[in-house]
Design an enzyme around this catalytic site. Structure first.
Site, PDB file in Angstrom:
ATOM      1  N   HIS A   9       0.866  -1.184   0.000  1.00 22.79           N
ATOM      2  CA  HIS A   9       0.000   0.000   0.000  1.00 22.79           C
ATOM      3  C   HIS A   9       0.900   1.231   0.000  1.00 22.79           C
ATOM      4  O   HIS A   9       2.141   1.107  -0.071  1.00 22.79           O
ATOM      5  CB  HIS A   9      -0.956  -0.030   1.195  1.00 22.79           C
ATOM      6  CG  HIS A   9      -0.278  -0.277   2.515  1.00 22.79           C
ATOM      7  ND1 HIS A   9       0.651   0.587   3.056  1.00 22.79           N
ATOM      8  CD2 HIS A   9      -0.357  -1.313   3.386  1.00 22.79           C
ATOM      9  CE1 HIS A   9       1.077   0.118   4.210  1.00 22.79           C
ATOM     10  NE2 HIS A   9       0.493  -1.052   4.426  1.00 22.79           N
ATOM     11  N   HIS A  18       4.090   1.284   2.091  1.00 27.91           N
ATOM     12  CA  HIS A  18       5.268   0.609   1.533  1.00 27.91           C
ATOM     13  C   HIS A  18       5.902   1.462   0.425  1.00 27.91           C
ATOM     14  O   HIS A  18       7.124   1.539   0.306  1.00 27.91           O
ATOM     15  CB  HIS A  18       4.885  -0.749   0.936  1.00 27.91           C
ATOM     16  CG  HIS A  18       4.331  -1.723   1.928  1.00 27.91           C
ATOM     17  ND1 HIS A  18       3.005  -2.089   1.953  1.00 27.91           N
ATOM     18  CD2 HIS A  18       4.931  -2.417   2.927  1.00 27.91           C
ATOM     19  CE1 HIS A  18       2.803  -2.961   2.922  1.00 27.91           C
ATOM     20  NE2 HIS A  18       3.954  -3.186   3.533  1.00 27.91           N
ATOM     21  N   GLY A  27       8.845   1.062   8.376  1.00 27.93           N
ATOM     22  CA  GLY A  27       7.856   2.079   8.743  1.00 27.93           C
ATOM     23  C   GLY A  27       7.781   2.270  10.252  1.00 27.93           C
ATOM     24  O   GLY A  27       7.901   1.318  11.019  1.00 27.93           O
TER      25      GLY A  27
END
Ligand code: PAF
Length: 285
Positions: free
Chosen positions: A34, A37, A147
């Site tokens: 998504h 990423h 992340g």
């Protein structure tokens, strides 16, 4: 973009990228990509000459009652997204390549894994630490990007890279969010429309608690209110809503307890069986 499934081909392909000069970045993923990423890929491209992405749904980081079988797998779509984003290589080994017969080694990080998701998901961080160590050894990148949404995972990886003297720079990238604030996650796909609407209570509750703590209101009261807001929105069970030292992840009950480090507000809770996590930086005003 070359899609690679065996280690010899990977080694040769990364060597060819290195011959072209410049740094090599790695973005490890479990696929179902998504915008979060893709932000990692974009940051990798800013910081390195070549970007390698990996897709591997790592069985060792799922508990026995977790969603390994249901975890979304859509490699063709993911590969098209990576190609479009200018990714150079996709490393997509199968389980037998990553964990061949006889595999018997676990990387286990202490301290920072003990609370939060480490307590709620026993064994999870052993699986993450083991596969990330293998991915870093297989690709041997100059930098690897993760992340901040998985904030404890990022802290665990920073710890293991420091402790094992791995020659790689770890880069944390800010969480990507939908318009209503919900952090992007491959698991958001499990939410039905009503749950998806209710899920916005998680970033809202964290934002409200972070502002209260930054204004100097008591941490315990702010956390209790966030807990209540989540319950009212239909979340349950709530695994934790805690203010922690951003490096050690030890819970703190005053902002100035995070000695020399930032403070981070972290939460994990289930909504209709879907486990969501989120976190926010909390800085004194
Ligand atoms: O964050 C993830 O997608 C996974 O935990 C990782 C880092 C790729 C390890 O399997």
């Amino acid at each position: 973009m070359q899609i690679i499934r065996d280690r010899d081909t990977l080694r040769n392909a990364v060597a060819a990228l290195r011959e072209a000069g410049g740094r090599v970045a790695l973005v490890p993923t479990m696929g179902a990509l998504h915008a979060g990423h893709m932000a990692l890929i974009a940051e990798g491209k800013r910081r390195a000459r070549a970007v390698v992405a990996s897709i591997f749904v790592n069985p060792t980081q799922f508990g026995p009652n977790e969603d390994l079988a249901a975890y979304p797998r859509r490699e063709a779509t993911d590969a098209a997204m990576l190609e479009e984003a200018g990714c150079d290589l996709l490393w997509a080994p199968d389980v037998a390549t990553m964990y061949p017969a006889g595999f018997a080694t676990t990387v286990s990080v202490g301290g920072v894994t003990e609370g939060l998701d480490g307590a709620a998901r026993p064994g999870h961080f052993n699986g993450v630490a083991t596969v990330v160590t293998k991915l870093l050894n297989q690709v041997a990148p100059d930098i690897a990007l993760f992340g901040e949404k998985d904030f404890q995972q990022l802290a665990v990886i920073r710890r293991l890279v420091a402790d094992l003297d791995l020659p790689v720079e770890i880069v944390g990238v800010a969480t990507e969010r939908d318009d209503d604030g919900l952090a992007l996650s491959s698991r958001n796909a499990y939410l039905d429309p009503a749950q998806r609407t209710a899920a916005r209570a998680l970033p809202r509750a964290l934002g409200e608690a972070a502002s209260a703590i930054e204004r100097g209101e008591p941490v315990a009261a702010a956390l209790a209110l966030a807990h209540r807001r989540l319950g009212e929105a239909g979340f349950g069970p709530i695994d934790y809503v805690l203010l922690c030292d951003a490096v050690t992840l030890a819970p703190i009950d005053r902002l100035d307890d995070a000695t020399g480090h930032e403070a981070r507000l972290l939460a994990a809770a289930k909504l209709g069986g879907v486990r969501l996590i989120d976190n926010l930086k909390v800085a004194p005003r």
